[in-house]
Design an enzyme around this catalytic site. Structure first.
Site, PDB file in Angstrom:
ATOM      1  N   ASP A  11       0.808  -1.218   0.000  1.00  0.00           N
ATOM      2  CA  ASP A  11       0.000   0.000   0.000  1.00  0.00           C
ATOM      3  C   ASP A  11       0.839   1.264   0.000  1.00  0.00           C
ATOM      4  O   ASP A  11       0.297   2.362  -0.017  1.00  0.00           O
ATOM      5  CB  ASP A  11      -0.921   0.014   1.229  1.00  0.00           C
ATOM      6  CG  ASP A  11      -1.834  -1.192   1.226  1.00  0.00           C
ATOM      7  OD1 ASP A  11      -2.410  -1.474   0.165  1.00  0.00           O
ATOM      8  OD2 ASP A  11      -1.936  -1.866   2.268  1.00  0.00           O
ATOM      9  N   HIS A  12       2.121   1.111   0.058  1.00  0.00           N
ATOM     10  CA  HIS A  12       2.983   2.302   0.199  1.00  0.00           C
ATOM     11  C   HIS A  12       4.065   2.267  -0.870  1.00  0.00           C
ATOM     12  O   HIS A  12       5.220   1.968  -0.558  1.00  0.00           O
ATOM     13  CB  HIS A  12       3.597   2.320   1.605  1.00  0.00           C
ATOM     14  CG  HIS A  12       4.264   3.623   1.936  1.00  0.00           C
ATOM     15  ND1 HIS A  12       5.541   3.925   1.550  1.00  0.00           N
ATOM     16  CD2 HIS A  12       3.831   4.699   2.632  1.00  0.00           C
ATOM     17  CE1 HIS A  12       5.879   5.126   1.999  1.00  0.00           C
ATOM     18  NE2 HIS A  12       4.865   5.617   2.648  1.00  0.00           N
ATOM     19  N   PHE A  13       3.824   2.462  -2.166  1.00  0.00           N
ATOM     20  CA  PHE A  13       2.478   2.709  -2.670  1.00  0.00           C
ATOM     21  C   PHE A  13       2.188   1.639  -3.705  1.00  0.00           C
ATOM     22  O   PHE A  13       3.128   1.033  -4.232  1.00  0.00           O
ATOM     23  CB  PHE A  13       2.405   4.105  -3.284  1.00  0.00           C
ATOM     24  CG  PHE A  13       2.710   5.193  -2.261  1.00  0.00           C
ATOM     25  CD1 PHE A  13       1.700   5.707  -1.477  1.00  0.00           C
ATOM     26  CD2 PHE A  13       4.002   5.676  -2.089  1.00  0.00           C
ATOM     27  CE1 PHE A  13       1.959   6.724  -0.542  1.00  0.00           C
ATOM     28  CE2 PHE A  13       4.258   6.679  -1.154  1.00  0.00           C
ATOM     29  CZ  PHE A  13       3.247   7.194  -0.380  1.00  0.00           C
TER      30      PHE A  13
END
Lengths: 127, 172
Positions: B33-35
């Site tokens: 999620d990052h990223f």
């Protein structure tokens, strides 16, 4: 007690470094918490810097005698009583406690400490 | 998942300096999620890894008698982003150590490239700061130090004499 300019200069450099403030903000009258924005953890940093700069040893509680502020025999309604003030004066002879004594609320003690007090503390340690 | 943000020490000079490596992998969950389309290791986790490198160095010096916590991040400057496949090298130098805490300076490199620079301060919690609660048991510390190879590569402050396992880790 007059402040030694050499000590003031080093204390000023210490505070600029530890608190990320400008030199002209660090006057003798400036309070560490109110004017220079020091937080409790900054005092540990300041002590590290002072020990290094002046080759002194500062024991825990020497600058802020927590034991006095937390001892029930010295406090009443969150304020130091006469006995507590006497103990504080004895422990911190280098700090001008006149203003604090008017309303000695325990939590307010750190916010009253000034740059001049810090300089006098160093002078006292070096004697 | 365990809160380990270094993989191992490659240098450990008791109470003085240490080097640790962290291999950045796309398989790490936070990278998803990052990223999503541009995975990078969050700077905050780099800070944590450097703090672990320095904090354990300080703990070990005190034979884990003190509850060492990161108290102040005085400086953190980042020059680039760690990507999957990078190996981060954290180098920590103790600047000051006394009965109340310690301060360190540190760098992070990706290969030869300077990735970040740090100044940090550690404080020792006293019993009344944290109630009776133990932050870590001696067994936790032992696992950490052995997993991170401290006693395989560690030396005394002279940088040569191998360190021995302290008494606090024996018989547990």
């Amino acid at each position: 007690m007059a402040i030694d300019p050499e000590i003031f200069e080093k204390v000023q450099a210490t505070l600029c470094d530890a608190l990320s403030v400008d030199e002209d903000e660090v006057t003798e009258e400036a309070t560490l918490v109110g004017d220079l924005g020091a937080e409790s953890i900054d005092f540990l940093d300041i002590v590290f810097h002072l020990e290094k700069a002046f080759n002194i040893k500062v024991e825990r509680g020497e600058l802020f005698p927590e034991d006095i502020f937390t001892d029930a025999k010295y406090t009443q309604n969150n304020r130091l009583n006469a006995e507590g003030m006497a103990a504080l004066r004895e422990r911190l002879p280098f700090i001008d406690l006149t203003e604090f004594e008017k309303n000695p609320v325990v939590q307010e003690f750190p916010s009253r400490m000034t740059v001049a007090d810090m300089c006098r503390f160093v002078q006292h340690k070096k004697q | 998942m365990r809160w380990y943000w270094i993989d191992r020490y490659t240098e450990f000079v008791r109470g003085t300096r240490a080097t640790a490596v962290k291999c950045v992998s796309l398989a790490e969950e936070h990278m998803h999620d990052h990223f999503n389309h541009y995975p990078i290791m969050p700077h905050s986790l780099v800070v944590e890894g450097v703090a672990q490198t320095g904090g354990l160095l300080v703990s070990e010096f005190n034979e884990c008698r003190e509850k060492v916590v990161l108290a102040k991040l005085t400086k953190a400057v980042f020059y680039c982003e760690p990507r999957p496949g990078d190996v981060l090298t954290y180098r920590v130098q103790v600047q000051y150590l006394n009965a109340n805490g310690a301060s360190i300076t540190a760098t992070s490199h990706i290969g030869d490239k300077l990735h970040a620079e740090f100044d940090m301060m550690f404080a020792y919690l006293r019993d009344n700061d944290f109630g009776d609660k133990e932050l870590f048991t001696m067994q936790d510390y032992k696992h950490l130090f052995f997993n991170f190879h401290v006693y395989d590569i560690g030396t005394e402050a002279d940088g040569v004499t191998p360190i021995s396992v302290p008494d606090c880790f024996k018989n547990i």
